[in-house]
Scaffold this motif. Structure first.
Motif, PDB file in Angstrom:
ATOM      1  N   ILE A   1       3.386  12.371 -15.958  1.00 22.13           N
ATOM      2  CA  ILE A   1       2.020  12.154 -15.484  1.00 22.13           C
ATOM      3  C   ILE A   1       1.450  10.876 -16.110  1.00 22.13           C
ATOM      4  O   ILE A   1       0.856  10.039 -15.420  1.00 22.13           O
ATOM      5  CB  ILE A   1       1.120  13.377 -15.782  1.00 22.13           C
ATOM      6  N   LYS A   2       1.652  10.691 -17.407  1.00 22.60           N
ATOM      7  CA  LYS A   2       1.177   9.477 -18.077  1.00 22.60           C
ATOM      8  C   LYS A   2       1.847   8.238 -17.484  1.00 22.60           C
ATOM      9  O   LYS A   2       1.194   7.217 -17.251  1.00 22.60           O
ATOM     10  CB  LYS A   2       1.450   9.543 -19.580  1.00 22.60           C
ATOM     11  N   TYR A   3       3.147   8.330 -17.257  1.00 24.73           N
ATOM     12  CA  TYR A   3       3.892   7.209 -16.671  1.00 24.73           C
ATOM     13  C   TYR A   3       3.345   6.863 -15.285  1.00 24.73           C
ATOM     14  O   TYR A   3       3.108   5.695 -14.966  1.00 24.73           O
ATOM     15  CB  TYR A   3       5.377   7.556 -16.587  1.00 24.73           C
ATOM     16  N   LEU A   4       3.132   7.885 -14.450  1.00 25.98           N
ATOM     17  CA  LEU A   4       2.634   7.645 -13.097  1.00 25.98           C
ATOM     18  C   LEU A   4       1.227   7.061 -13.116  1.00 25.98           C
ATOM     19  O   LEU A   4       0.890   6.201 -12.297  1.00 25.98           O
ATOM     20  CB  LEU A   4       2.674   8.937 -12.275  1.00 25.98           C
ATOM     21  N   GLU A   5       0.381   7.508 -14.049  1.00 22.88           N
ATOM     22  CA  GLU A   5      -0.966   6.951 -14.155  1.00 22.88           C
ATOM     23  C   GLU A   5      -0.910   5.462 -14.502  1.00 22.88           C
ATOM     24  O   GLU A   5      -1.676   4.665 -13.957  1.00 22.88           O
ATOM     25  CB  GLU A   5      -1.779   7.721 -15.192  1.00 22.88           C
TER      26      GLU A   5
ATOM     27  N   MET B   1       0.809  -1.197   0.000  1.00 21.32           N
ATOM     28  CA  MET B   1       0.000   0.000   0.000  1.00 21.32           C
ATOM     29  C   MET B   1       0.855   1.266   0.000  1.00 21.32           C
ATOM     30  O   MET B   1       0.445   2.259  -0.561  1.00 21.32           O
ATOM     31  CB  MET B   1      -0.871  -0.007   1.246  1.00 21.32           C
ATOM     32  N   ALA B   2       2.015   1.197   0.605  1.00 19.72           N
ATOM     33  CA  ALA B   2       2.865   2.379   0.694  1.00 19.72           C
ATOM     34  C   ALA B   2       3.295   2.849  -0.691  1.00 19.72           C
ATOM     35  O   ALA B   2       3.351   4.046  -0.954  1.00 19.72           O
ATOM     36  CB  ALA B   2       4.082   2.101   1.558  1.00 19.72           C
ATOM     37  N   ARG B   3       3.595   1.899  -1.595  1.00 23.47           N
ATOM     38  CA  ARG B   3       4.011   2.277  -2.946  1.00 23.47           C
ATOM     39  C   ARG B   3       2.878   2.991  -3.675  1.00 23.47           C
ATOM     40  O   ARG B   3       3.100   3.997  -4.343  1.00 23.47           O
ATOM     41  CB  ARG B   3       4.453   1.048  -3.727  1.00 23.47           C
ATOM     42  N   LEU B   4       1.656   2.500  -3.520  1.00 23.96           N
ATOM     43  CA  LEU B   4       0.504   3.128  -4.160  1.00 23.96           C
ATOM     44  C   LEU B   4       0.306   4.545  -3.638  1.00 23.96           C
ATOM     45  O   LEU B   4       0.066   5.475  -4.411  1.00 23.96           O
ATOM     46  CB  LEU B   4      -0.744   2.283  -3.941  1.00 23.96           C
ATOM     47  N   ASP B   5       0.423   4.723  -2.334  1.00 22.57           N
ATOM     48  CA  ASP B   5       0.288   6.059  -1.740  1.00 22.57           C
ATOM     49  C   ASP B   5       1.366   7.004  -2.256  1.00 22.57           C
ATOM     50  O   ASP B   5       1.094   8.169  -2.556  1.00 22.57           O
ATOM     51  CB  ASP B   5       0.354   5.979  -0.214  1.00 22.57           C
ATOM     52  N   THR B   6       2.582   6.499  -2.367  1.00 20.46           N
ATOM     53  CA  THR B   6       3.688   7.316  -2.870  1.00 20.46           C
ATOM     54  C   THR B   6       3.443   7.728  -4.314  1.00 20.46           C
ATOM     55  O   THR B   6       3.650   8.895  -4.680  1.00 20.46           O
ATOM     56  CB  THR B   6       5.020   6.540  -2.765  1.00 20.46           C
ATOM     57  N   LEU B   7       3.006   6.783  -5.143  1.00 25.68           N
ATOM     58  CA  LEU B   7       2.733   7.092  -6.546  1.00 25.68           C
ATOM     59  C   LEU B   7       1.614   8.118  -6.678  1.00 25.68           C
ATOM     60  O   LEU B   7       1.710   9.050  -7.490  1.00 25.68           O
ATOM     61  CB  LEU B   7       2.364   5.816  -7.302  1.00 25.68           C
ATOM     62  N   GLN B   8       0.565   7.975  -5.887  1.00 20.56           N
ATOM     63  CA  GLN B   8      -0.548   8.922  -5.948  1.00 20.56           C
ATOM     64  C   GLN B   8      -0.124  10.310  -5.480  1.00 20.56           C
ATOM     65  O   GLN B   8      -0.542  11.319  -6.047  1.00 20.56           O
ATOM     66  CB  GLN B   8      -1.723   8.408  -5.128  1.00 20.56           C
ATOM     67  N   SER B   9       0.728  10.369  -4.471  1.00 16.27           N
ATOM     68  CA  SER B   9       1.242  11.648  -3.987  1.00 16.27           C
ATOM     69  C   SER B   9       2.094  12.326  -5.059  1.00 16.27           C
ATOM     70  O   SER B   9       1.956  13.531  -5.309  1.00 16.27           O
ATOM     71  CB  SER B   9       2.060  11.425  -2.714  1.00 16.27           C
ATOM     72  N   ARG B  10       2.970  11.543  -5.698  1.00 17.39           N
ATOM     73  CA  ARG B  10       3.812  12.102  -6.767  1.00 17.39           C
ATOM     74  C   ARG B  10       2.960  12.584  -7.931  1.00 17.39           C
ATOM     75  O   ARG B  10       3.221  13.641  -8.508  1.00 17.39           O
ATOM     76  CB  ARG B  10       4.818  11.064  -7.255  1.00 17.39           C
ATOM     77  N   LEU B  11       1.931  11.811  -8.286  1.00 17.08           N
ATOM     78  CA  LEU B  11       1.049  12.210  -9.380  1.00 17.08           C
ATOM     79  C   LEU B  11       0.383  13.540  -9.059  1.00 17.08           C
ATOM     80  O   LEU B  11       0.325  14.435  -9.909  1.00 17.08           O
ATOM     81  CB  LEU B  11      -0.003  11.135  -9.649  1.00 17.08           C
ATOM     82  N   GLN B  12      -0.099  13.703  -7.841  1.00 18.06           N
ATOM     83  CA  GLN B  12      -0.755  14.950  -7.455  1.00 18.06           C
ATOM     84  C   GLN B  12       0.216  16.125  -7.533  1.00 18.06           C
ATOM     85  O   GLN B  12      -0.143  17.215  -7.981  1.00 18.06           O
ATOM     86  CB  GLN B  12      -1.346  14.842  -6.046  1.00 18.06           C
ATOM     87  N   GLN B  13       1.464  15.913  -7.136  1.00 17.62           N
ATOM     88  CA  GLN B  13       2.473  16.974  -7.223  1.00 17.62           C
ATOM     89  C   GLN B  13       2.724  17.367  -8.672  1.00 17.62           C
ATOM     90  O   GLN B  13       2.841  18.557  -8.984  1.00 17.62           O
ATOM     91  CB  GLN B  13       3.768  16.516  -6.564  1.00 17.62           C
TER      92      GLN B  13
ATOM     93  N   GLU C   1       1.623   3.425 -13.827  1.00 19.88           N
ATOM     94  CA  GLU C   1       2.169   2.737 -12.657  1.00 19.88           C
ATOM     95  C   GLU C   1       1.110   2.566 -11.573  1.00 19.88           C
ATOM     96  O   GLU C   1       1.036   1.527 -10.925  1.00 19.88           O
ATOM     97  CB  GLU C   1       3.371   3.503 -12.093  1.00 19.88           C
ATOM     98  N   ILE C   2       0.276   3.574 -11.367  1.00 22.11           N
ATOM     99  CA  ILE C   2      -0.796   3.490 -10.378  1.00 22.11           C
ATOM    100  C   ILE C   2      -1.797   2.413 -10.781  1.00 22.11           C
ATOM    101  O   ILE C   2      -2.224   1.608  -9.950  1.00 22.11           O
ATOM    102  CB  ILE C   2      -1.486   4.863 -10.188  1.00 22.11           C
ATOM    103  N   ALA C   3      -2.165   2.368 -12.060  1.00 22.37           N
ATOM    104  CA  ALA C   3      -3.101   1.345 -12.532  1.00 22.37           C
ATOM    105  C   ALA C   3      -2.517  -0.056 -12.332  1.00 22.37           C
ATOM    106  O   ALA C   3      -3.218  -0.964 -11.890  1.00 22.37           O
ATOM    107  CB  ALA C   3      -3.438   1.575 -13.999  1.00 22.37           C
ATOM    108  N   ALA C   4      -1.237  -0.215 -12.631  1.00 21.54           N
ATOM    109  CA  ALA C   4      -0.599  -1.520 -12.455  1.00 21.54           C
ATOM    110  C   ALA C   4      -0.538  -1.905 -10.981  1.00 21.54           C
ATOM    111  O   ALA C   4      -0.779  -3.057 -10.616  1.00 21.54           O
ATOM    112  CB  ALA C   4       0.808  -1.492 -13.044  1.00 21.54           C
ATOM    113  N   GLU C   5      -0.225  -0.944 -10.120  1.00 19.19           N
ATOM    114  CA  GLU C   5      -0.132  -1.218  -8.686  1.00 19.19           C
ATOM    115  C   GLU C   5      -1.502  -1.548  -8.106  1.00 19.19           C
ATOM    116  O   GLU C   5      -1.638  -2.458  -7.287  1.00 19.19           O
ATOM    117  CB  GLU C   5       0.494  -0.022  -7.969  1.00 19.19           C
TER     118      GLU C   5
END
Length: 77
Positions: free
Chosen positions: A47-51, A1-13, A53-57
């Protein structure tokens, strides 16, 4: 879960950064210094890359990843 939270935080930034640049904050002056923020094309690709990664996670966490293995026993009837 921590990785997903980190990815979502980075995406928002990155989304916030993109909004700031689109709002006219890409270049600004402080006294005699001229400062420039990040490149908009690079931010959009990140942003596309992070989206992705979030979908995969999220898929991995839900157990529905595309590399999911299901046991199959072949039979010759």
């Amino acid at each position: 879960m921590a990785r997903l939270d980190t990815l979502q935080s980075r995406l928002q930034q990155y989304v916030d950064c993109e909004a700031a640049i689109l709002g006219g904050a890409q270049e600004y002056n402080i006294g005699s210094r001229r400062l420039r923020r990040g490149d908009l094309a690079e931010i959009a690709s990140t942003i596309k890359y992070l989206e992705k990664e979030i979908a995969a996670e999220e898929s991995r966490v839900a157990g529905g990843g595309r590399n999911r293995v299901i046991g199959v026993i072949p039979r010759d009837l």
